[in-house]
Design a protein around this motif. Structure first.
Motif, PDB file in Angstrom:
ATOM      1  N   PRO A   7      -7.773 -18.503 -11.424  1.00 51.91           N
ATOM      2  CA  PRO A   7      -8.000 -17.059 -11.541  1.00 51.91           C
ATOM      3  C   PRO A   7      -9.360 -16.780 -12.166  1.00 51.91           C
ATOM      4  O   PRO A   7      -9.769 -17.458 -13.107  1.00 51.91           O
ATOM      5  CB  PRO A   7      -6.862 -16.598 -12.459  1.00 51.91           C
ATOM      6  CG  PRO A   7      -6.510 -17.811 -13.260  1.00 51.91           C
ATOM      7  CD  PRO A   7      -6.758 -18.992 -12.367  1.00 51.91           C
ATOM      8  N   LEU A   8     -10.055 -15.807 -11.631  1.00 52.42           N
ATOM      9  CA  LEU A   8     -11.360 -15.439 -12.173  1.00 52.42           C
ATOM     10  C   LEU A   8     -11.174 -14.180 -13.016  1.00 52.42           C
ATOM     11  O   LEU A   8     -11.032 -13.071 -12.498  1.00 52.42           O
ATOM     12  CB  LEU A   8     -12.347 -15.186 -11.031  1.00 52.42           C
ATOM     13  CG  LEU A   8     -13.842 -15.335 -11.356  1.00 52.42           C
ATOM     14  CD1 LEU A   8     -14.126 -16.729 -11.907  1.00 52.42           C
ATOM     15  CD2 LEU A   8     -14.674 -15.090 -10.107  1.00 52.42           C
ATOM     16  N   ARG A   9     -11.150 -14.364 -14.318  1.00 60.07           N
ATOM     17  CA  ARG A   9     -10.883 -13.260 -15.237  1.00 60.07           C
ATOM     18  C   ARG A   9     -12.189 -12.574 -15.657  1.00 60.07           C
ATOM     19  O   ARG A   9     -13.260 -13.160 -15.590  1.00 60.07           O
ATOM     20  CB  ARG A   9     -10.144 -13.767 -16.475  1.00 60.07           C
ATOM     21  CG  ARG A   9      -8.837 -14.491 -16.124  1.00 60.07           C
ATOM     22  CD  ARG A   9      -8.107 -14.953 -17.358  1.00 60.07           C
ATOM     23  NE  ARG A   9      -6.973 -15.806 -17.035  1.00 60.07           N
ATOM     24  CZ  ARG A   9      -5.784 -15.372 -16.683  1.00 60.07           C
ATOM     25  NH1 ARG A   9      -5.566 -14.059 -16.624  1.00 60.07           N
ATOM     26  NH2 ARG A   9      -4.808 -16.207 -16.388  1.00 60.07           N
ATOM     27  N   VAL A  27     -19.570 -13.101 -13.469  1.00 62.81           N
ATOM     28  CA  VAL A  27     -18.212 -13.396 -13.929  1.00 62.81           C
ATOM     29  C   VAL A  27     -17.977 -14.900 -13.952  1.00 62.81           C
ATOM     30  O   VAL A  27     -17.371 -15.441 -14.894  1.00 62.81           O
ATOM     31  CB  VAL A  27     -17.171 -12.693 -13.038  1.00 62.81           C
ATOM     32  CG1 VAL A  27     -15.762 -13.100 -13.443  1.00 62.81           C
ATOM     33  CG2 VAL A  27     -17.324 -11.183 -13.130  1.00 62.81           C
ATOM     34  N   LEU A  28     -18.462 -15.600 -12.937  1.00 59.45           N
ATOM     35  CA  LEU A  28     -18.332 -17.060 -12.898  1.00 59.45           C
ATOM     36  C   LEU A  28     -19.003 -17.685 -14.116  1.00 59.45           C
ATOM     37  O   LEU A  28     -18.456 -18.594 -14.755  1.00 59.45           O
ATOM     38  CB  LEU A  28     -18.953 -17.613 -11.615  1.00 59.45           C
ATOM     39  CG  LEU A  28     -18.141 -17.448 -10.325  1.00 59.45           C
ATOM     40  CD1 LEU A  28     -19.022 -17.676  -9.110  1.00 59.45           C
ATOM     41  CD2 LEU A  28     -16.958 -18.409 -10.306  1.00 59.45           C
ATOM     42  N   GLU A  29     -20.173 -17.186 -14.435  1.00 60.12           N
ATOM     43  CA  GLU A  29     -20.912 -17.723 -15.581  1.00 60.12           C
ATOM     44  C   GLU A  29     -20.162 -17.480 -16.883  1.00 60.12           C
ATOM     45  O   GLU A  29     -20.002 -18.398 -17.708  1.00 60.12           O
ATOM     46  CB  GLU A  29     -22.293 -17.073 -15.638  1.00 60.12           C
ATOM     47  CG  GLU A  29     -23.153 -17.563 -16.795  1.00 60.12           C
ATOM     48  CD  GLU A  29     -24.511 -16.889 -16.830  1.00 60.12           C
ATOM     49  OE1 GLU A  29     -25.229 -17.076 -17.835  1.00 60.12           O
ATOM     50  OE2 GLU A  29     -24.852 -16.171 -15.864  1.00 60.12           O
ATOM     51  N   HIS A  30     -19.648 -16.277 -17.059  1.00 61.45           N
ATOM     52  CA  HIS A  30     -18.963 -15.938 -18.307  1.00 61.45           C
ATOM     53  C   HIS A  30     -17.593 -16.607 -18.427  1.00 61.45           C
ATOM     54  O   HIS A  30     -17.103 -16.846 -19.535  1.00 61.45           O
ATOM     55  CB  HIS A  30     -18.808 -14.417 -18.421  1.00 61.45           C
ATOM     56  CG  HIS A  30     -20.115 -13.711 -18.586  1.00 61.45           C
ATOM     57  ND1 HIS A  30     -20.311 -12.401 -18.222  1.00 61.45           N
ATOM     58  CD2 HIS A  30     -21.307 -14.146 -19.078  1.00 61.45           C
ATOM     59  CE1 HIS A  30     -21.566 -12.054 -18.477  1.00 61.45           C
ATOM     60  NE2 HIS A  30     -22.185 -13.091 -18.991  1.00 61.45           N
ATOM     61  N   SER A  31     -16.972 -16.896 -17.295  1.00 61.96           N
ATOM     62  CA  SER A  31     -15.642 -17.515 -17.321  1.00 61.96           C
ATOM     63  C   SER A  31     -15.706 -19.037 -17.314  1.00 61.96           C
ATOM     64  O   SER A  31     -14.670 -19.701 -17.312  1.00 61.96           O
ATOM     65  CB  SER A  31     -14.816 -17.038 -16.125  1.00 61.96           C
ATOM     66  OG  SER A  31     -15.438 -17.419 -14.905  1.00 61.96           O
ATOM     67  N   VAL A 224      -9.936 -11.710  -8.147  1.00 62.26           N
ATOM     68  CA  VAL A 224     -10.640 -12.830  -7.511  1.00 62.26           C
ATOM     69  C   VAL A 224     -10.025 -14.134  -7.988  1.00 62.26           C
ATOM     70  O   VAL A 224      -9.674 -14.283  -9.162  1.00 62.26           O
ATOM     71  CB  VAL A 224     -12.150 -12.828  -7.861  1.00 62.26           C
ATOM     72  CG1 VAL A 224     -12.872 -13.935  -7.091  1.00 62.26           C
ATOM     73  CG2 VAL A 224     -12.788 -11.483  -7.556  1.00 62.26           C
ATOM     74  N   ALA A 225      -9.880 -15.081  -7.058  1.00 61.29           N
ATOM     75  CA  ALA A 225      -9.402 -16.418  -7.412  1.00 61.29           C
ATOM     76  C   ALA A 225     -10.168 -17.445  -6.587  1.00 61.29           C
ATOM     77  O   ALA A 225     -10.595 -17.169  -5.457  1.00 61.29           O
ATOM     78  CB  ALA A 225      -7.900 -16.553  -7.162  1.00 61.29           C
ATOM     79  N   VAL A 226     -10.326 -18.627  -7.151  1.00 59.68           N
ATOM     80  CA  VAL A 226     -10.984 -19.732  -6.457  1.00 59.68           C
ATOM     81  C   VAL A 226      -9.920 -20.754  -6.084  1.00 59.68           C
ATOM     82  O   VAL A 226      -9.193 -21.249  -6.958  1.00 59.68           O
ATOM     83  CB  VAL A 226     -12.060 -20.389  -7.345  1.00 59.68           C
ATOM     84  CG1 VAL A 226     -12.687 -21.573  -6.623  1.00 59.68           C
ATOM     85  CG2 VAL A 226     -13.128 -19.372  -7.737  1.00 59.68           C
ATOM     86  N   VAL A 227      -9.793 -21.027  -4.797  1.00 62.60           N
ATOM     87  CA  VAL A 227      -8.846 -22.037  -4.315  1.00 62.60           C
ATOM     88  C   VAL A 227      -9.626 -23.318  -4.074  1.00 62.60           C
ATOM     89  O   VAL A 227     -10.562 -23.347  -3.276  1.00 62.60           O
ATOM     90  CB  VAL A 227      -8.134 -21.571  -3.030  1.00 62.60           C
ATOM     91  CG1 VAL A 227      -7.152 -22.639  -2.559  1.00 62.60           C
ATOM     92  CG2 VAL A 227      -7.409 -20.249  -3.276  1.00 62.60           C
ATOM     93  N   ARG A 228      -9.232 -24.361  -4.780  1.00 58.48           N
ATOM     94  CA  ARG A 228     -10.001 -25.616  -4.796  1.00 58.48           C
ATOM     95  C   ARG A 228      -9.131 -26.781  -4.356  1.00 58.48           C
ATOM     96  O   ARG A 228      -7.932 -26.818  -4.617  1.00 58.48           O
ATOM     97  CB  ARG A 228     -10.526 -25.864  -6.208  1.00 58.48           C
ATOM     98  CG  ARG A 228     -11.232 -27.180  -6.437  1.00 58.48           C
ATOM     99  CD  ARG A 228     -11.938 -27.167  -7.781  1.00 58.48           C
ATOM    100  NE  ARG A 228     -13.003 -26.160  -7.786  1.00 58.48           N
ATOM    101  CZ  ARG A 228     -13.640 -25.756  -8.891  1.00 58.48           C
ATOM    102  NH1 ARG A 228     -13.272 -26.250 -10.078  1.00 58.48           N
ATOM    103  NH2 ARG A 228     -14.601 -24.875  -8.809  1.00 58.48           N
ATOM    104  N   GLY A 229      -9.747 -27.747  -3.696  1.00 61.18           N
ATOM    105  CA  GLY A 229      -9.053 -28.978  -3.352  1.00 61.18           C
ATOM    106  C   GLY A 229      -8.593 -29.042  -1.918  1.00 61.18           C
ATOM    107  O   GLY A 229      -7.870 -29.973  -1.527  1.00 61.18           O
ATOM    108  N   LEU A 230      -9.002 -28.075  -1.096  1.00 58.59           N
ATOM    109  CA  LEU A 230      -8.634 -28.103   0.315  1.00 58.59           C
ATOM    110  C   LEU A 230      -9.523 -29.089   1.058  1.00 58.59           C
ATOM    111  O   LEU A 230     -10.567 -29.515   0.556  1.00 58.59           O
ATOM    112  CB  LEU A 230      -8.777 -26.706   0.922  1.00 58.59           C
ATOM    113  CG  LEU A 230      -7.910 -25.618   0.292  1.00 58.59           C
ATOM    114  CD1 LEU A 230      -8.289 -24.249   0.835  1.00 58.59           C
ATOM    115  CD2 LEU A 230      -6.435 -25.899   0.579  1.00 58.59           C
TER     116      LEU A 230
END
Length: 252
Positions: A7-9, A27-31, A224-230
């Motif tokens: 989750p991108l908070r 947001v990516l940088e801050h999270s 926003v969410a990042v789905v990883r590992g596909l």
């Protein structure tokens, strides 16, 4: 395959005219989340629509005679019905409290995907329409993120929909960039060597639904969410590939 959903908070309230790609970079940088190759960034339609000024004040809408009559039949605000008709190419089903249409983008949805939840109504009732060209929106967000992070990523713009034979909502990919939409396995064989004749998986919708598990739909404030590992990404020609052609629709 070890799939993660991050989750991108901290995504701020989005205002019209903002560049979502640059907002998400901050947001990516801050999270403390760094994008890696093959990540898929799933972005809720709602913040895309807000950034693209798709908010409509109902006081600005003049309902047509058709919308006024239909509003009586379905017990909805005639101004909202007018917007629903403008965004659709046809009505699929209607009854009191229900108006299901085929959206101009080709998929079937309640109220043409128009939403009034998580919208500020303090200055009068408003409605949020879907993006005009969500594939293009996804491509724009991806271009910014991929360029600034030097990664090969995908982007999906997701909405939540209900299905006619199941309860509850799932994710729908309405905009796709650099991510496989349909995984066509026809011609492959199963565990026992039987040739598969109809197996086509909607990969984009599956990713959107997975992301919905952490994004939520009420007051979670995680759009926003990042789905990883596909597995490695495959190119896409657009979310419309997931729409069933009208000639194959047995329930229209």
């Amino acid at each position: 395959m070890n799939v993660q959903i991050l989750p991108l908070r901290g995504v701020p309230l989005i205002r019209g005219g903002e560049d979502l790609g640059f907002v998400l970079l901050k947001v990516l940088e801050h999270s403390n989340v760094s994008l890696t190759d093959h990540d898929v960034v799933v972005v809720a339609q709602k913040i895309v629509s807000k950034a693209e000024n798709r908010m409509v004040a109902l006081t600005s809408v003049t309902p047509s005679p058709r919308a006024q009559q239909l509003a009586i039949e379905v017990n909805k605000d005639p101004r909202l019905v007018e917007l629903i008709l403008r965004e659709s190419i046809g009505i699929v089903r209607q009854k009191k409290g229900v108006l299901i249409t085929r959206h101009r983008l080709g998929f079937v949805a309640a109220n043409s995907g128009i939403d009034q939840s998580n919208v500020d109504h303090s200055d009068g009732e408003r409605a949020l329409l879907l993006p005009i060209a969500p594939d293009r929106s996804a491509q724009k967000i991806r271009a910014t993120l991929a360029d600034r992070t030097s990664t090969n990523i995908g982007v999906i713009i997701s909405d939540s929909v209900n299905r006619p034979w199941r309860l509850g909502s799932v994710g729908l990919a309405i905009g796709v960039a650099n991510t496989m939409v349909l995984d066509d396995r026809r011609g492959d064989t199963d565990l026992f060597g039987r040739v598969l004749n109809i197996t086509v998986s909607n990969r984009a919708d599956s990713i959107a639904t997975a992301a919905l598990l952490v994004m939520g739909e009420t007051d979670e404030s995680i759009p926003v969410a990042v789905v990883r590992g596909l597995s490695p990404l495959a190119g896409s020609d657009g979310a419309h590939l997931g729409n069933r052609p009208l000639e194959e629709d047995l329930f229209q």
